[in-house]
Design an enzyme around this catalytic site. Structure first.
Site, PDB file in Angstrom:
ATOM      1  N   GLU A 406     111.811 -29.190  78.363  1.00 26.15           N
ATOM      2  CA  GLU A 406     111.288 -28.275  79.545  1.00 26.15           C
ATOM      3  C   GLU A 406     110.323 -29.116  80.534  1.00 26.15           C
ATOM      4  O   GLU A 406     110.258 -29.189  81.647  1.00 26.15           O
ATOM      5  CB  GLU A 406     110.775 -27.082  79.025  1.00 26.15           C
ATOM      6  N   GLN A 428     116.082 -21.455  79.790  1.00 28.19           N
ATOM      7  CA  GLN A 428     117.146 -20.767  79.190  1.00 28.19           C
ATOM      8  C   GLN A 428     116.549 -19.416  78.853  1.00 28.19           C
ATOM      9  O   GLN A 428     117.330 -18.338  78.822  1.00 28.19           O
ATOM     10  CB  GLN A 428     117.702 -21.555  77.964  1.00 28.19           C
ATOM     11  N   PHE A 429     115.341 -19.377  78.206  1.00 30.69           N
ATOM     12  CA  PHE A 429     114.623 -18.192  77.932  1.00 30.69           C
ATOM     13  C   PHE A 429     113.323 -18.210  78.425  1.00 30.69           C
ATOM     14  O   PHE A 429     112.586 -19.475  78.271  1.00 30.69           O
ATOM     15  CB  PHE A 429     114.642 -17.621  76.494  1.00 30.69           C
ATOM     16  N   ALA A 430     112.580 -17.373  79.000  1.00 30.72           N
ATOM     17  CA  ALA A 430     111.122 -17.452  79.669  1.00 30.72           C
ATOM     18  C   ALA A 430     110.366 -17.848  78.530  1.00 30.72           C
ATOM     19  O   ALA A 430     109.260 -18.586  78.987  1.00 30.72           O
ATOM     20  CB  ALA A 430     110.688 -16.235  80.118  1.00 30.72           C
ATOM     21  N   ASP A 431     110.718 -17.544  77.271  1.00 32.26           N
ATOM     22  CA  ASP A 431     109.681 -17.972  76.017  1.00 32.26           C
ATOM     23  C   ASP A 431     109.406 -19.523  76.122  1.00 32.26           C
ATOM     24  O   ASP A 431     108.435 -19.937  75.560  1.00 32.26           O
ATOM     25  CB  ASP A 431     110.545 -17.382  74.838  1.00 32.26           C
ATOM     26  N   PHE A 432     110.598 -20.409  76.374  1.00 30.17           N
ATOM     27  CA  PHE A 432     110.590 -21.785  76.033  1.00 30.17           C
ATOM     28  C   PHE A 432     109.854 -22.395  77.196  1.00 30.17           C
ATOM     29  O   PHE A 432     109.588 -23.617  77.278  1.00 30.17           O
ATOM     30  CB  PHE A 432     111.985 -22.126  76.356  1.00 30.17           C
ATOM     31  N   HIS A 473     112.338 -14.759  72.027  1.00 27.48           N
ATOM     32  CA  HIS A 473     113.463 -14.439  73.055  1.00 27.48           C
ATOM     33  C   HIS A 473     113.355 -13.213  73.874  1.00 27.48           C
ATOM     34  O   HIS A 473     114.228 -12.635  74.261  1.00 27.48           O
ATOM     35  CB  HIS A 473     114.953 -14.330  72.391  1.00 27.48           C
TER      36      HIS A 473
END
Ligand SMILES: Cc1ncc(C[n+]2csc(CCOP(=O)(O)OP(=O)(O)O)c2C)c(N)n1
Length: 551
Positions: A406, A428-432, A473
């Site tokens: 990222e 891919q997911f906002a968490d990342f 996630h």
């Protein structure tokens, strides 16, 4: 006379070079040395407050800069004064920068090397060291996509090579075959940390092997070796784009910055490296081969010293900046002249996810220079299939699968913007996003305020839960960004808003974090115009009017 020499502490092989080039290399090394000597005096006199010395490392900055073409970007660090002087930035502007004056490059906001200039094609570091390595990837990607046959050179110290950004940037550059010269100045210490406590391999270039990358070790104190080898590498990379890792062996002859000293460095090391001084040895070589005579030597030195003094006078006499709140606030974002598009006729019922996909597709059609990057976004169509079919329509250059990195991808997006291109990064997911947090809040958010450089980047953030996906996630983490000046945060609730706002986000030249709640993706539908349209930021939609007065 044969211009080979082994009688010095440095072995010079200068036969292939004209005398005029040798003199230019000498002058270009002498200038930063003399500027630094002056700065050390000013520091003792209390006229400047801090100094990061590159004394003893001049051959690297000068050799690399002279090996590149004027239009090729260089991303230097805090010890690369020679890059700035070899690109011929007027000295009063550099002095003005360090004194926080208006003739500098950051309106007095950062009295350091933390600035860039498009005019001189220099992109200065941010304090966090590593992020600029990925930014170089982005600039090089733009060059490759536009078939410009240019290289980008980026510097780091050996300490910076321990950061994740370094490894991510090398990996991306190698996988994408980007024309980047990664220049590591291995100067023995990172602040007080010796190389033995920084990495555990013989040479840092050994890491190039792991990334499938061409790598070289160059004597960083030998200006001829630096210049000729980098020139040769750059010529090859221009015609056959690929990254190259170069480790320059050198030594830091002064403290990390002047206040911290060098007590922790064994004297023997200092003595050995002092004997390999790049300026003194080269000067002796030129004198021994009568390329430089005593009279010329004196004239060259006096000319540089009077230039330094004259430009210092200009900088010292310049008024100090009186900060003004309006100017400060106005520079946080690039002014965006919002363009309204609302000539649509037909509507179609769309789910939230279709509206986003539709916006992305129409934006890719409108902006030839827009690139989408993210994990699995190409053949696979992204984790939520939002970019399904894009590869066939827009091609692999513009719809780019990325490695799992990222930080490097956010930095690459920044580099694309520096080179005049637009990009969308799909988390891919906002968490990342936490793995790419540093470049977002410190690089993208602060570039315009620092040196007027916008970050034309949209980061898409599929967020939220409702599907028992746990804390990694399903976070709605917009609050991580709403408190950071320089970013714009957009969070639509309906398909109509999602499409119009995403179009605006992509048109806006500032960095935008675009939150898409995954729970809405396939659960709500709305009539959405088929044609392209925009919705302005910061203006609430009136969903329902009421005549009832609230008490
Ligand atoms: C992320 C981060 N951690 C720590 C620092 C503090 N710091 C600034 S420069 C430096 C040493 C850097 O060493 P190196 O990369 O070898 O470059 P050198 O100073 O030797 O030229 C440190 C620890 C920083 N600026 N950024």
């Amino acid at each position: 006379m044969n211009k080979e020499s082994t009688s010095f502490n440095i072995e010079y092989h200068a036969d292939s070079l004209k005398d005029s080039t040798l003199i230019q290399l000498y002058k270009n090394m002498l200038k930063p040395r003399l500027i630094e000597e002056k700065m050390l005096i000013l520091l003792r006199q209390g006229k400047i407050s801090k100094w990061f010395s590159g004394i003893g490392q001049e051959a690297i900055s000068v050799g690399v800069t002279m090996a590149l073409n004027k239009d090729e970007y260089i991303l230097p660090m805090h010890r690369n004064l020679g890059v700035f002087t070899t690109r011929n930035i007027p000295l009063y502007r550099l002095f003005g920068q360090w004194q926080g004056k208006a003739s500098g490059f950051t309106k007095g906001r950062d009295r350091s090397f933390h600035f860039g200039t498009q005019h001189y094609k220099i992109v200065g570091m941010i304090s966090h060291l590593g992020p600029q390595l990925g930014v170089a990837d982005g600039i090089a990607l733009a060059s490759k996509l536009k078939n410009k046959n240019e290289v980008t050179a980026v510097f780091t110290g050996e300490g910076g090579t321990s950061e994740g950004d370094f490894h991510e940037a090398l990996n991306v550059a190698s996988v994408w075959k980007l024309p980047v010269l990664f220049c590591i100045e291995n100067n023995g210490y990172g602040l007080s940390t010796p190389t033995s406590e920084q990495y555990n391999c013989k040479d840092i270039v050994d890491r190039g092997l792991g990334y499938g990358m061409e790598s070289h070790i160059i004597d960083g104190n030998n200006i001829i070796e630096v210049y000729t080898k980098v020139k040769d590498i750059a010529e090859r990379v221009r015609v056959n784009p690929h990254p190259v890792l170069i480790e320059f062996k050198t030594f830091r002859m002064r403290g990390h910055e002047e206040a911290s000293g060098v007590k922790y460095v064994p004297q023997e090391l200092m003595d050995n490296w002092a004997a390999k001084d790049p300026v003194i040895n080269f000067q002796s070589f030129l004198r021994a081969h009568t390329i430089l005579n005593e009279e010329d030597e004196v004239t060259i030195k006096e000319t540089i010293i009077s230039e330094i003094n004259e430009h210092l006078d200009i900088a010292f006499n310049e008024e100090i900046i009186i900060p003004n709140e309006t100017t400060e606030l106005n520079d946080v974002y690039q002014v965006y002249d919002y363009q309204e598009f609302k000539n649509y006729s037909e509507v179609k019922e769309m789910r939230f996810i279709d509206a986003i996909s539709n916006s992305l597709k129409q934006s890719m059609q409108r902006h030839d220079d827009l690139v989408i990057m993210g994990q699995d976004v190409a053949e696979y169509g992204g984790a939520f299939k939002i970019t399904e079919g894009f590869l066939a329509e827009f091609g692999k250059d513009r719809v780019r699968n990325t490695p799992i990195c990222e930080s490097a991808i956010v930095e690459t997006a920044m580099g694309l913007s520096i080179a005049g291109m637009k990009s969308i990064v799909e988390m891919q997911f906002a968490d990342f996003v936490s793995s790419g947090f540093n470049p977002i809040v410190n690089y993208l958010a602060k570039s315009h305020y620092r040196w007027n450089q916008n970050a034309d980047v949209v980061i898409r953030m599929p967020c939220g839960g409702g599907v028992a996906a746990g804390p990694f996630h399903s976070q709605t983490n917009e609050a991580w960004f709403t408190k950071t000046p320089g970013l714009k945060v957009v969070y639509p609730s309906f398909p109509y808003d999602a499409k119009g706002l995403l179009n605006t986000a992509i048109n806006d030249p500032n960095p935008v974090l675009f939150f898409e709640h995954k729970g809405l993706y396939r659960s709500i539908r709305q009539d959405v115009p088929i044609d392209y349209y925009t919705i302005p930021f910061g203006k609430a939609a009136v969903l329902k009017e009421s005549t009832v007065m609230l008490q």
